[in-house]
Design a protein around this motif. Structure first.
Motif, PDB file in Angstrom:
ATOM      1  N   GLY A 101       0.815  -1.209   0.000  1.00 39.56           N
ATOM      2  CA  GLY A 101       0.000   0.000   0.000  1.00 39.56           C
ATOM      3  C   GLY A 101       0.846   1.255   0.000  1.00 39.56           C
ATOM      4  O   GLY A 101       0.525   2.234  -0.682  1.00 39.56           O
ATOM      5  N   PHE A 102       1.932   1.235   0.736  1.00 44.29           N
ATOM      6  CA  PHE A 102       2.829   2.392   0.778  1.00 44.29           C
ATOM      7  C   PHE A 102       3.468   2.653  -0.583  1.00 44.29           C
ATOM      8  O   PHE A 102       3.639   3.804  -0.996  1.00 44.29           O
ATOM      9  CB  PHE A 102       3.906   2.170   1.836  1.00 44.29           C
ATOM     10  N   ALA A 103       3.794   1.564  -1.307  1.00 43.22           N
ATOM     11  CA  ALA A 103       4.340   1.732  -2.657  1.00 43.22           C
ATOM     12  C   ALA A 103       3.322   2.419  -3.559  1.00 43.22           C
ATOM     13  O   ALA A 103       3.675   3.289  -4.368  1.00 43.22           O
ATOM     14  CB  ALA A 103       4.736   0.373  -3.232  1.00 43.22           C
ATOM     15  N   GLY A 104       2.050   2.042  -3.418  1.00 43.26           N
ATOM     16  CA  GLY A 104       1.006   2.710  -4.192  1.00 43.26           C
ATOM     17  C   GLY A 104       0.887   4.178  -3.849  1.00 43.26           C
ATOM     18  O   GLY A 104       0.698   5.024  -4.732  1.00 43.26           O
ATOM     19  N   VAL A 105       1.017   4.496  -2.565  1.00 37.11           N
ATOM     20  CA  VAL A 105       0.965   5.904  -2.147  1.00 37.11           C
ATOM     21  C   VAL A 105       2.137   6.675  -2.740  1.00 37.11           C
ATOM     22  O   VAL A 105       1.968   7.809  -3.214  1.00 37.11           O
ATOM     23  CB  VAL A 105       0.966   6.007  -0.608  1.00 37.11           C
ATOM     24  N   LEU A 106       3.322   6.073  -2.756  1.00 36.08           N
ATOM     25  CA  LEU A 106       4.488   6.754  -3.322  1.00 36.08           C
ATOM     26  C   LEU A 106       4.280   7.046  -4.807  1.00 36.08           C
ATOM     27  O   LEU A 106       4.656   8.115  -5.302  1.00 36.08           O
ATOM     28  CB  LEU A 106       5.738   5.899  -3.121  1.00 36.08           C
TER      29      LEU A 106
END
Length: 305
Positions: free
Chosen positions: A137-142
């Motif tokens: 999910g954090f990769a998607g946010v980045l």
């Protein structure tokens, strides 16, 4: 209240509703800032919301703590961190950033909540599956925070605006943990108390910073009332109910949905640029949410609600 979170079909419906409502908040707040200074926007949001929640609270009996165990210092801290300070940060920051940026920045609440909850909240463990889902999910946010979304104009105020939005997210994360650890308290009373104590801080700040309240006109007043009654009063109560039943980590998943709605609504109604990375980021974020809550999804689809 049980220490172990209880995640049901109703919990998922609540976070989807909150994602949509809060995603639209940033669009309406951008409109409100066209007629009203930022700290008065925050004051109006809290003021309208406080009136409504007070009436509902009194109608339901007007009780606050439901046992002899009280913790007013923690309650005041929760109030300041869940309404006054983040509302002021967001209102001020949105003078210099788009509604899409403000919405996307709320996804970082999940990043702050997970390690805090792991240490402070029983039953909220950083398992391998949850950690992998979090990373995805954090990769998607980045990706969503990529150059298409944040093309800097070189203005330092834009940098401070971004920092203000992320500071608001940090306040929400801390208050989420603190709400979970409050003694037994009526949810309606808690909603009113957070707004009431918050207003005691934001009102004098707005007066000192901007002077007397402005006249936003009928349309501006309607937007301010909408901000107070829907995403502030109604959604704040729903947020508290979600945290106290399903836990702060589950609640933080809402902040993955907020940026998606914020970007889509900003592009549709405010003509903000739609980043090419949106579809990829959306897929990563939703897959990360599903992976981190795989156990809850499995129980949900098995009918164990």
């Amino acid at each position: 209240m049980n220490d172990t979170p209880e995640i049901t079909a109703r919990s998922w419906l609540m976070i989807l509703t909150l994602g949509l409502v809060w995603g639209g908040t940033f669009m309406f707040q951008s409109l409100a800032l066209r007629t009203t200074p930022p700290f008065w926007v925050a004051t109006a949001r809290i003021g309208f919301a406080m009136v409504l929640t007070f009436l509902v609270w009194r109608w339901r009996g007007g009780r606050l703590f439901t046992t002899a165990n009280t913790d007013y210092p923690r309650l005041i801290a929760v109030s300041v961190l869940s309404s006054a300070i983040p509302f002021m940060f967001l209102s001020w920051g949105q003078q210099y950033v788009t509604s899409a940026f403000a919405g996307v920045s709320m996804a970082t609440v999940a990043l702050f909540v997970l390690p805090l909850a792991h240490v402070l909240v029983p039953g909220e463990r950083m398992t391998l599956r949850r950690s992998l889902g979090f990373v995805m999910g954090f990769a998607g946010v980045l990706i969503l925070l990529g150059p298409e979304v944040f093309q800097s104009s070189g203005d330092d105020r834009e940098v401070w605006g971004r920092l203000a939005c992320f500071s608001a997210a940090f306040c929400y994360a801390i208050s989420s943990i603190m709400i979970r650890r409050l003694p037994p308290i009526d949810p309606f009373g808690l909603t009113f108390a957070t707004l009431g104590f918050g207003l005691l801080l934001v009102l004098p700040v707005a007066t000192l910073a901007h002077g007397a309240p402005p006249n936003p006109g009928s349309q501006g007043l309607m937007i301010l009332a909408l901000l107070g009654l829907v995403p502030t009063a109604g959604a704040n109560l729903l947020r508290i109910l979600t945290i106290r039943s399903a836990g702060p980590v589950f609640m933080s998943l809402t902040n993955y949905l907020v940026p998606l709605f914020a970007v889509l609504l900003g592009a549709t109604f405010l003509s903000e640029p739609l980043p090419n990375s949106l579809i990829t980021a959306m897929a990563l974020i939703l897959c990360g949410v599903g992976l981190s809550q795989f156990g809850a999804l499995r129980r949900l689809f098995a009918g164990r609600t």
